[in-house]
Scaffold this motif. Sequence first.
Motif, PDB file in Angstrom:
ATOM      1  N   ASN A  46       0.848  -1.191   0.000  1.00  0.00           N
ATOM      2  CA  ASN A  46       0.000   0.000   0.000  1.00  0.00           C
ATOM      3  C   ASN A  46       0.890   1.249   0.000  1.00  0.00           C
ATOM      4  OD1 ASN A  46      -1.774   2.114   0.470  1.00  0.00           O
ATOM      5  ND2 ASN A  46      -2.986   0.980   1.968  1.00  0.00           N
ATOM      6  N   ARG A  47       1.056   1.865  -1.151  1.00  0.00           N
ATOM      7  CA  ARG A  47       1.967   2.990  -1.282  1.00  0.00           C
ATOM      8  C   ARG A  47       1.364   4.315  -0.825  1.00  0.00           C
ATOM      9  NH1 ARG A  47       6.682   2.015  -4.158  1.00  0.00           N
ATOM     10  NH2 ARG A  47       6.878  -0.160  -4.835  1.00  0.00           N
ATOM     11  N   GLU A  48       0.110   4.286  -0.410  1.00  0.00           N
ATOM     12  CA  GLU A  48      -0.520   5.487   0.134  1.00  0.00           C
ATOM     13  C   GLU A  48      -0.230   5.646   1.630  1.00  0.00           C
ATOM     14  OE1 GLU A  48      -2.007   7.666  -1.683  1.00  0.00           O
ATOM     15  OE2 GLU A  48      -2.185   6.548  -3.559  1.00  0.00           O
ATOM     16  N   ILE A  49       0.209   4.582   2.283  1.00  0.00           N
ATOM     17  CA  ILE A  49       0.490   4.614   3.717  1.00  0.00           C
ATOM     18  C   ILE A  49       1.752   5.428   3.972  1.00  0.00           C
ATOM     19  CG2 ILE A  49       1.140   3.227   5.729  1.00  0.00           C
ATOM     20  CD1 ILE A  49      -1.774   2.998   4.964  1.00  0.00           C
ATOM     21  N   ARG A  50       1.662   6.367   4.925  1.00  0.00           N
ATOM     22  CA  ARG A  50       2.800   7.219   5.256  1.00  0.00           C
ATOM     23  C   ARG A  50       3.487   6.800   6.550  1.00  0.00           C
ATOM     24  NH1 ARG A  50       2.907  12.006   2.615  1.00  0.00           N
ATOM     25  NH2 ARG A  50       5.069  11.904   3.297  1.00  0.00           N
ATOM     26  N   ALA A 204       4.304  13.480   7.568  1.00  0.00           N
ATOM     27  CA  ALA A 204       3.495  13.580   6.355  1.00  0.00           C
ATOM     28  C   ALA A 204       3.769  14.845   5.562  1.00  0.00           C
ATOM     29  CB  ALA A 204       2.009  13.500   6.701  1.00  0.00           C
ATOM     30  N   THR A 205       4.488  15.797   6.148  1.00  0.00           N
ATOM     31  CA  THR A 205       4.837  17.012   5.411  1.00  0.00           C
ATOM     32  C   THR A 205       6.081  16.810   4.555  1.00  0.00           C
ATOM     33  OG1 THR A 205       6.255  17.927   7.159  1.00  0.00           O
ATOM     34  CG2 THR A 205       3.879  18.425   7.266  1.00  0.00           C
ATOM     35  N   SER A 210      11.666  10.283   0.282  1.00  0.00           N
ATOM     36  CA  SER A 210      12.861  10.634   1.054  1.00  0.00           C
ATOM     37  C   SER A 210      12.783  10.055   2.464  1.00  0.00           C
ATOM     38  CB  SER A 210      13.060  12.150   1.106  1.00  0.00           C
ATOM     39  OG  SER A 210      12.038  12.789   1.840  1.00  0.00           O
ATOM     40  N   VAL A 211      11.580   9.959   3.034  1.00  0.00           N
ATOM     41  CA  VAL A 211      11.429   9.349   4.358  1.00  0.00           C
ATOM     42  C   VAL A 211      11.800   7.872   4.291  1.00  0.00           C
ATOM     43  CG1 VAL A 211       9.753   8.684   6.126  1.00  0.00           C
ATOM     44  CG2 VAL A 211       9.715  11.003   5.187  1.00  0.00           C
ATOM     45  N   ASP A 260       2.259  18.921  -2.197  1.00  0.00           N
ATOM     46  CA  ASP A 260       1.162  17.954  -2.241  1.00  0.00           C
ATOM     47  C   ASP A 260       1.718  16.679  -2.863  1.00  0.00           C
ATOM     48  OD1 ASP A 260      -1.229  16.650  -2.229  1.00  0.00           O
ATOM     49  OD2 ASP A 260      -2.101  17.767  -3.910  1.00  0.00           O
ATOM     50  N   PHE A 261       2.256  15.802  -2.005  1.00  0.00           N
ATOM     51  CA  PHE A 261       2.978  14.636  -2.489  1.00  0.00           C
ATOM     52  C   PHE A 261       2.053  13.566  -3.054  1.00  0.00           C
ATOM     53  CE2 PHE A 261       5.982  16.228   0.833  1.00  0.00           C
ATOM     54  CZ  PHE A 261       7.014  16.544  -0.028  1.00  0.00           C
ATOM     55  N   GLY A 262       2.597  12.804  -3.995  1.00  0.00           N
ATOM     56  CA  GLY A 262       1.899  11.648  -4.517  1.00  0.00           C
ATOM     57  C   GLY A 262       2.236  10.416  -3.709  1.00  0.00           C
ATOM     58  N   PRO A 263       1.794   9.231  -4.149  1.00  0.00           N
ATOM     59  CA  PRO A 263       2.086   7.994  -3.414  1.00  0.00           C
ATOM     60  C   PRO A 263       3.582   7.715  -3.351  1.00  0.00           C
ATOM     61  CG  PRO A 263       0.380   7.647  -5.072  1.00  0.00           C
ATOM     62  CD  PRO A 263       0.973   8.995  -5.339  1.00  0.00           C
ATOM     63  N   ARG A 264       3.984   6.939  -2.361  1.00  0.00           N
ATOM     64  CA  ARG A 264       5.390   6.541  -2.256  1.00  0.00           C
ATOM     65  C   ARG A 264       5.785   5.746  -3.486  1.00  0.00           C
ATOM     66  NH1 ARG A 264       7.250   1.746  -0.623  1.00  0.00           N
ATOM     67  NH2 ARG A 264       5.241   1.200   0.313  1.00  0.00           N
ATOM     68  N   SER A 265       6.928   6.106  -4.068  1.00  0.00           N
ATOM     69  CA  SER A 265       7.441   5.369  -5.229  1.00  0.00           C
ATOM     70  C   SER A 265       8.727   4.627  -4.897  1.00  0.00           C
ATOM     71  CB  SER A 265       7.690   6.339  -6.403  1.00  0.00           C
ATOM     72  OG  SER A 265       8.681   7.289  -6.076  1.00  0.00           O
TER      73      SER A 265
END
Length: 268
Positions: A46-50, A204-205, A210-211, A260-265
Amino acid sequence: MTTPRVLVEIDGPVAHVILNRPDKLNGVDLDMLAELVAAAKSLRRNREIRAVILRGNGDAFCAGLDFASALRSPARIARSFVPSPLRGTNLFQRAHWVWRELPVPVIAVTHGRCYGAGLQLALAADFRYSTPDCEWSVLEAKWGLVPDMAGTVPLSELVAADVAKRLTMTGEIVSGTRARELGLVSEVADDPLTEAREFVQVLATRSPDSVAAAKKLLNETRRGRPRRAFRIERRLQFAMLRSKNAGIARKANFAGDSPDFGPRSFGR
């Protein structure tokens, strides 16, 4: 129907992974270990999870291994103790180390008891938020054992060698406040869950790529030779320079806007 040992609840960009044996103070059995691995695998996709918040239902985070339950299946214990040739971890270790490998920050929120297997699970997280009176113990010493669920690696990273030895040899119980002084705990609060959520808002900011890369970078370079660390730095920075989210961050910063970031890549 068997009650799930581990619950996964998605709250926007945050996943709550909840140990769910409150009647046993979330004592770990073999089913819980398997469900922890399955939960981490599902979240990785799930690439939407931060971020992930790892916590326990009821009166404790986790009181350790449920020996009575586990010993009912000696053959299954023996099978679970055999390491995978590919990963080098057995089930006991994998259920903990998988959170270290997850490409998002994991925050353990502890209360009540954090013993043995539970302490090792908390140590596998990137951050630990605890109530002041939560009890922490490398409880394996009580049973004449040593920690064997991948907890020795983060333990040796977080505290001085003599502290790690003392905790592991004696099994002494320390409070959340004392654990913070020793370096086991990141933050202490009367309401650690609220504090953890506020920290997630800060995370989330930032670019999710990078995280994720920062987690991998610091985990892989904490031990080892500088030349290897420099090589890993270059490889990960090259990936970040090509990341779409890095471009979003640059554009927003130059414009004085919030990104306004997109999903984790980054991170499989």
